[in-house]
Scaffold this active site. Structure first.
Site, PDB file in Angstrom:
ATOM      1  N   LYS A 113       0.800  -1.059   0.214  1.00 17.01           N
ATOM      2  CA  LYS A 113      -0.191   0.072  -0.139  1.00 17.01           C
ATOM      3  C   LYS A 113       0.915   1.335  -0.028  1.00 17.01           C
ATOM      4  O   LYS A 113       2.047   1.169   0.258  1.00 17.01           O
ATOM      5  CB  LYS A 113      -0.952  -0.072   1.125  1.00 17.01           C
ATOM      6  CG  LYS A 113      -0.292  -0.016   2.622  1.00 17.01           C
ATOM      7  CD  LYS A 113      -1.109  -0.337   3.694  1.00 17.01           C
ATOM      8  CE  LYS A 113      -0.234  -0.469   5.129  1.00 17.01           C
ATOM      9  NZ  LYS A 113      -0.834  -0.862   6.167  1.00 17.01           N
TER      10      LYS A 113
ATOM     11  N   TYR B 256      16.312  29.111  10.698  1.00 13.99           N
ATOM     12  CA  TYR B 256      14.823  29.740  11.074  1.00 13.99           C
ATOM     13  C   TYR B 256      15.057  29.763  12.491  1.00 13.99           C
ATOM     14  O   TYR B 256      15.236  28.709  13.273  1.00 13.99           O
ATOM     15  CB  TYR B 256      13.742  28.984  10.503  1.00 13.99           C
ATOM     16  CG  TYR B 256      13.490  29.412   9.044  1.00 13.99           C
ATOM     17  CD1 TYR B 256      13.310  30.742   8.467  1.00 13.99           C
ATOM     18  CD2 TYR B 256      13.607  28.444   8.099  1.00 13.99           C
ATOM     19  CE1 TYR B 256      12.829  31.207   7.357  1.00 13.99           C
ATOM     20  CE2 TYR B 256      13.314  28.584   6.898  1.00 13.99           C
ATOM     21  CZ  TYR B 256      12.963  29.943   6.341  1.00 13.99           C
ATOM     22  OH  TYR B 256      12.589  30.319   5.141  1.00 13.99           O
TER      23      TYR B 256
HETATM   24  C1  LIG Z   1       0.049  -1.950   6.701  1.00 12.28           C
HETATM   25  C2  LIG Z   1      -0.505  -3.001   7.381  1.00 12.28           C
HETATM   26  C3  LIG Z   1       0.163  -4.268   7.356  1.00 12.28           C
HETATM   27  C4  LIG Z   1       1.579  -4.225   7.333  1.00 12.28           C
HETATM   28  O1  LIG Z   1       2.455  -3.953   8.598  1.00 12.28           O
HETATM   29  P1  LIG Z   1       3.826  -4.192   8.598  1.00 12.28           P
HETATM   30  O2  LIG Z   1       3.990  -3.836  10.133  1.00 12.28           O
HETATM   31  O3  LIG Z   1       4.648  -3.048   7.570  1.00 12.28           O
HETATM   32  O4  LIG Z   1       4.436  -5.571   8.327  1.00 12.28           O
HETATM   33  C5  LIG Z   1      -0.578  -5.427   7.935  1.00 12.28           C
HETATM   34  N1  LIG Z   1      -1.743  -5.385   8.108  1.00 12.28           N
HETATM   35  C6  LIG Z   1      -2.660  -4.169   8.140  1.00 12.28           C
HETATM   36  C7  LIG Z   1      -3.868  -4.562   8.292  1.00 12.28           C
HETATM   37  C8  LIG Z   1      -1.958  -3.217   7.658  1.00 12.28           C
HETATM   38  O5  LIG Z   1      -2.734  -2.304   7.691  1.00 12.28           O
END
Ligand SMILES: *Cc1c(COP(=O)(O)O)cnc(C)c1O
Length: 365
Positions: A36, A262
């Site tokens: 994702k 800044y």
């Molecule tokens: C993003 C996500 C993962 C992946 O988690 P990691 O810690 O990157 O392995 C797994 N399950 C769900 C439901 C997620 O939203």
């Protein structure tokens, strides 16, 4: 064509190496490659290609991310971790073998009343204590039975999500695991399940890999970061898949007592050499990175000196030898872990990796 040398180098071999390590760790379990958010900022198609031989399916947050992957020609099943937002997505899911999570009543109703060209595979999400998505224990069996009885539904995989998996000794882990196993035992004996994520995969406290039909959802491991502090021994070390690089564009001497940037948050305690580097918060470098956050220049660490600007940062290079305009600065990568930088910015590696903006070219190596 980019003139500015600032870039995120994406290492394909590191991605497939890490996926292979995850595959080995997963034992008998199936592996779901979580890609994702544009493959955690690495470029989703680059990641999909690099890991496709080592995972059984992909997972994304929502359908538009899945369509990008399918349109590029990948045939793997794709799980939609938030499920569908409306019933209009269901025929698309059936057509492309997208497998939505079902976590609330509207989603269930939409599936039960839809007319699909072929049955959907769905993932039934149980709320075991995260309290973000999913059905409470008391409703799971009825939802499961309704899904199984429906001609619209093929397989049902039971899933849940740990709230504290990166903290191996957190008491909620065992509580969630026990609740999940209890709920699964009530439904059917030969059930596909999914609870473990990257943290559970490397944890020495939780082991899901001996469960037949378990799907391990792994994201951050593929990108080369280990989310737990004291992991079990890995077959091989992980390799950071992203190297964020920017050039030094100015060098100046400041006197003791003069401040930089800044708000003047950093003041020279001695005559100092300051390098200005062409990356800032508009590129996704965290604005909250504190004075002292490390960067790597010519194999030496140097500390951030002054507030992060939109397009630039300033670094104290007084103690480094041979620093010149044009030198590459590694903000994170194989020589400086993104997790370490994240600590200095009071956040986590996931946040930094997914925050790199579109104006930073991803250069695949
Ligand atoms: C993003 C996500 C993962 C992946 O988690 P990691 O810690 O990157 O392995 C797994 N399950 C769900 C439901 C997620 O939203």
């Amino acid at each position: 064509m980019h003139f500015r040398p600032t870039r995120a180098e994406i290492n394909r071999d590191a991605l497939s190496h890490n996926a292979k390590v995850a595959r080995q760790l997963a034992g008998k379990s199936h592996l779901l490659g979580v890609i994702k958010a544009d493959g955690y900022g690495h470029g989703v198609l680059t990641v999909a290609e690099a890991i496709s031989a080592h995972v059984d399916a992909f997972a994304v947050a929502f359908i538009d991310e899945a369509i990008t992957i399918r349109n590029a020609g990948f045939q793997h099943p794709i799980v939609l971790l938030e499920g569908c937002f409306s019933e209009a997505e269901l025929p698309v899911c059936a057509h492309y073998n997208f497998q939505p999570v079902v976590h609330q009543q509207q989603q269930l109703d939409a599936i039960l009343t839809a007319r699909m060209v072929r049955p959907l595979s769905v993932w039934l999400k149980v709320d075991t204590g995260m309290h973000r998505l999913g059905w409470p224990k008391g409703q799971v069996q009825s939802v499961y039975n309704q899904l199984k009885a429906s001609a619209q539904v093929g397989s049902v995989t039971m899933m849940s999500h740990f709230a504290n998996a990166e903290n191996q000794t957190h008491p909620l882990n065992n509580h969630q695991l026990a609740l999940f196993e209890e709920v699964c035992a009530q439904t059917e004996s030969k059930l596909d399940t999914s609870l473990a994520t990257s943290a559970a995969l490397v944890s020495s406290a939780i082991d899901m890999t001996q469960n037949n039909g378990h799907w391990i959802r792994t994201g951050i491991l593929i990108y080369g970061d280990n989310p737990v502090g004291n992991p079990k021994p890995l077959p091989e070390p992980l390799i950071a898949a992203m190297r964020l690089v920017a050039p030094i564009i100015a060098l100046r001497e400041v006197k003791a007592g003069e401040s930089v940037g800044y708000g003047g948050t950093w003041t020279a305690g001695r005559p100092s050499l300051i390098a200005t580097v062409a990356i800032g918060y508009a590129d996704g470098y965290p604005r909250h990175a504190r004075n002292g956050t490390p960067v790597m220049i010519n194999d030496q660490e140097a500390p951030l000196a002054g507030t992060v600007s939109m397009d630039m940062i300033t670094v104290d290079v007084t103690d480094l030898n041979a620093v010149a305009i044009g030198d590459d600065v590694e903000l994170w990568g194989p020589n400086l872990s993104v997790a370490r930088v994240a600590e200095h910015a009071e956040t986590i590696s996931y946040d930094l990796l997914t925050s790199i903006t579109a104006r930073v070219p991803r250069v695949t190596t």
